[in-house]
Design an enzyme around this catalytic site. Sequence first.
Site, short mmCIF file in Angstrom:
data_model
loop_
_atom_site.label_atom_id
_atom_site.label_comp_id
_atom_site.label_asym_id
_atom_site.label_seq_id
_atom_site.Cartn_x
_atom_site.Cartn_y
_atom_site.Cartn_z
N GLU A 155 -26.81 -7.80 -12.06
CA GLU A 155 -25.40 -7.51 -12.10
C GLU A 155 -24.91 -6.97 -10.76
OE1 GLU A 155 -23.40 -7.88 -14.90
OE2 GLU A 155 -21.90 -7.45 -13.38
N ASP B 99 -22.32 -8.76 -8.17
CA ASP B 99 -21.05 -8.13 -7.82
C ASP B 99 -20.88 -8.01 -6.31
OD1 ASP B 99 -20.75 -7.89 -10.49
OD2 ASP B 99 -20.92 -5.72 -10.57
N SER C 69 -18.87 -11.46 -15.59
CA SER C 69 -19.27 -10.57 -14.50
C SER C 69 -19.17 -11.26 -13.16
CB SER C 69 -20.72 -10.13 -14.66
OG SER C 69 -20.81 -9.15 -15.62
N ASP D 103 -2.69 -22.90 -14.38
CA ASP D 103 -2.82 -22.81 -15.83
C ASP D 103 -4.05 -23.62 -16.27
OD1 ASP D 103 -2.32 -22.26 -18.42
OD2 ASP D 103 -0.48 -23.48 -18.59
N ILE D 104 -4.92 -22.99 -17.06
CA ILE D 104 -6.10 -23.70 -17.58
C ILE D 104 -5.77 -24.12 -19.01
CG2 ILE D 104 -8.58 -23.53 -18.02
CD1 ILE D 104 -7.78 -23.20 -15.06
N GLY E 230 0.34 -22.35 -20.75
CA GLY E 230 0.81 -20.97 -20.85
C GLY E 230 -0.35 -20.02 -21.08
N ASP F 111 -3.15 -17.86 -22.83
CA ASP F 111 -3.97 -17.98 -24.04
C ASP F 111 -5.11 -16.95 -23.97
OD1 ASP F 111 -6.36 -19.28 -22.69
OD2 ASP F 111 -4.78 -20.72 -22.20
#
Length: 589
Positions: free
Chosen positions: A297, A301, A508, A550-551, A569, A571
């Site tokens: 992690e 990062d 992550s 937008d996906i 839009g 979601d």
Amino acid sequence: MRWSSSLALLVAFIQIAASKPLTSKRWDEFDVKHAWADVPKGWELHGPAPADHALDMRIALKQDRFDDLVSTLYEVSDPYHSKYGQHLSKEEVEALVAPHPDTVSVVDSWLSAHDIDLASVQRDNGGSWITVRVSVEQASRMLNATYGVYRHAKTSDYVVRTTSYSLPRILHDHIGVVTPTTYFSTVRSMKATSFLQPQIEALQDGDADIASSLVAPDPTPLFPRAAAPRSLLRVSVLCTTLPHMCPKLLPRTASGLLAILNSLRTTLTYKTDAVGGTFTHVQVNGGENDQSNPGDEANLDIQYTEGMTFPTPNIYYSTGGSPPFVPDSNTPTNTNEPYLDWLNFIAAQTSIPQTFTTSYGDDEQSVPLDYSTNVCNLFAQLGVRGSSIMFSSGDDGVGAGDCLTNDGTNTKEFQPNFPASCPFVTTVGGTTRVNPETAVSFSGGGFSNVFAQPSYQASAVSAFLKGLGSTNKGLFNTTGRAYPDVSAQGQGFQVVIGGRVSSIGGTSASSPTFSGVIALLNDFRLSQGKSSLGFLNPLIYSTGAAGFNDITSGSNPGCGTNGFTAGPGWDPVTGLGTPDFGKLQSLIG
Ligand SMILES: *[C@@H]1O[C@H](CO)[C@@H](O)[C@H](O)[C@H]1NC(C)=O
Ligand SMILES: *[C@@H]1O[C@H](CO)[C@@H](O)[C@H](O)[C@H]1NC(C)=O
């Protein structure tokens, strides 16, 4: 109930005449503050807590002007408001969060009644958080609680906690939460929102073909090849496949500051690798940098935030986790909780980073309401000071496993994550592929059962709900804070761990990536002599919305259902979509 006045007088007379002082009595009139129906999932009772074991008890006092703090937050974060960008200083925020003098006085007299020396009380954050060292025996009497040592089956973490606690009735209006009590999670037992993806072939260092293909083509090289830390090569994979996400220029001022909160025992293997990279590691209250225990992690990062934002300074915070708590010793332990040490540490700084990213979360239902509310309020405080706070949305879609409630009724319900569900943070979901970029199936999303829907997202969410009809009816709370707010790529990130490159996926990866974009936008604003962006949500749901791709495909199954589906839009799979650096830059310029 009707009392005759003569009876009331008689009672009063007897109390005055009794040898015990009148005030001592009321500390025994308890009302439950928080209680679990069962020992939280994953934990088991190891044995009673030793009576003389020392605890650092943290008490959140009710903030007298918290409503003013929240309205200030919305004013300074709303691009249409005249006060947009006019963030407050540490001192101004402390004045807003300070408790009322009556609160201080009644809590102090309770502490004194339990023989606590008021001179030893530590007061932080404008006096709104106090810390006192007490024995388990003292804490049990103060809170009518039964402390035990509990063990986490998976991590073998031990904690001293109680399954219920109470407060004297007259303190309920003055105290927000007391810890450690019923919040069991530790830094290690929390869910990290990343996982290795061995099925995705990792790029190998020394592969000249790959390495050269990773650098963005001239004439606008993202970074000079020779000077590029390896993390930049990896990021430029992202940037060549998704050029809209990345800037064409290096940050000009390097004046922004990006911070990563990580709570795990980690090795930052990348440190020696990052030629020219700049990050500082800050250990809060015994956080670890354990070189023998690589943390996927942490590496994920830092390698991506640094790669995205170089040469913007990155700060890496780790909290808690050290030393490991030994259940039968009397060595004092700190509360060993993931957020409070860090949040109080940050709040105490005169100048704080403009961008934060954090990749941890818990099922919202496993976090006591009093705890989550008070932690969420601290995030609001950082927003007022001008910081953008990002959290990953979680890697379980709408929920993992059977998704049964823990309130004793065992009802099946989608399982929102906290702090993703806090309305004062920006929550980042995951995507994958290009042309079209689509939702990744693990992308956490949903609706809080604790926090009400904030007005900044009301119209975006109601449009979604209208289109949803009766799908998933009864499985989620239509009035709750909905998330994620935005999304970013979350699959197959190439991360150096222990000297080897591995593929890692998870939201992550998405949160640091999105935060990298925000850090660069903050840098741009600062280079123009403007304020940092601060709390982002009022901006991104209004004038900023046009800066997102937008996906519109993919879904986030979970809880034995198909979850939600991404569409035009907002979601609850990909939020408003993925960031377009160029568009956002012109929208905020
Ligand atoms: C303290 O808690 C116990 C349960 O743990 C309960 O039976 C008792 O009534 C409580 N005492 C007071 C004074 O409320
Ligand atoms: C739904 O969310 C609201 C907050 O908006 C909360 O007050 C309420 O208790 C939640 N209902 C359920 C059934 O969780």
